[in-house]
Design a protein around this motif. Sequence first.
Motif, PDB file in Angstrom:
ATOM      1  N   UNK A  61      34.834  45.122  47.739  1.00 36.19           N
ATOM      2  CA  UNK A  61      34.160  43.819  47.605  1.00 36.19           C
ATOM      3  C   UNK A  61      32.645  43.956  47.445  1.00 36.19           C
ATOM      4  N   UNK A  62      32.034  44.801  48.229  1.00 34.43           N
ATOM      5  CA  UNK A  62      30.575  44.908  48.210  1.00 34.43           C
ATOM      6  C   UNK A  62      30.037  45.636  46.979  1.00 34.43           C
ATOM      7  N   UNK A  63      30.906  46.286  46.205  1.00 36.60           N
ATOM      8  CA  UNK A  63      30.446  47.042  45.042  1.00 36.60           C
ATOM      9  C   UNK A  63      30.770  46.401  43.702  1.00 36.60           C
ATOM     10  N   UNK A  64      31.434  45.252  43.699  1.00 39.09           N
ATOM     11  CA  UNK A  64      31.799  44.620  42.434  1.00 39.09           C
ATOM     12  C   UNK A  64      30.566  44.116  41.692  1.00 39.09           C
ATOM     13  N   UNK A 113      44.630  38.657  30.805  1.00 39.27           N
ATOM     14  CA  UNK A 113      44.016  39.737  31.576  1.00 39.27           C
ATOM     15  C   UNK A 113      42.853  40.331  30.794  1.00 39.27           C
ATOM     16  N   UNK A 114      41.950  40.922  31.514  1.00 37.33           N
ATOM     17  CA  UNK A 114      40.860  41.706  30.933  1.00 37.33           C
ATOM     18  C   UNK A 114      40.803  42.986  31.756  1.00 37.33           C
ATOM     19  N   UNK A 125      32.010  36.624  29.137  1.00 36.16           N
ATOM     20  CA  UNK A 125      33.386  36.908  29.538  1.00 36.16           C
ATOM     21  C   UNK A 125      34.014  35.689  30.200  1.00 36.16           C
ATOM     22  N   UNK A 126      33.264  35.022  31.050  1.00 37.44           N
ATOM     23  CA  UNK A 126      33.764  33.796  31.687  1.00 37.44           C
ATOM     24  C   UNK A 126      34.077  32.738  30.630  1.00 37.44           C
ATOM     25  N   UNK A 135      32.727  42.468  36.698  1.00 37.96           N
ATOM     26  CA  UNK A 135      33.997  42.841  37.329  1.00 37.96           C
ATOM     27  C   UNK A 135      34.564  41.667  38.123  1.00 37.96           C
ATOM     28  N   UNK A 136      33.704  40.930  38.783  1.00 34.66           N
ATOM     29  CA  UNK A 136      34.125  39.748  39.533  1.00 34.66           C
ATOM     30  C   UNK A 136      34.780  38.735  38.590  1.00 34.66           C
TER      31      UNK A 136
END
Length: 81
Positions: A33-36, A23-24, A6-7, A40-41
Amino acid sequence: IVAPYLAQTFDWVRSAGVSQPVTCGIWLGNWSEENLTDWQRVQLDNSDIISLHWYSNLESTKKSVELLRRFDRPLLCTEYM
């Protein structure tokens, strides 16, 4: 497995010199933040516009949108049920 590809896709698109926003769409999970997840990041860090699909009630939708506002980009809900 998805995140590196993806990157690369974001890199390929930008190297083509696109003039429109990229966009994706994000659709699963808790976007605090702690669950990404890694992928998703990549989605959120590289999208010019954050687009999302959401299939829950209005209150849950509002909470999810609030979590995404921290990225300080336009938000589009492209699917909602």
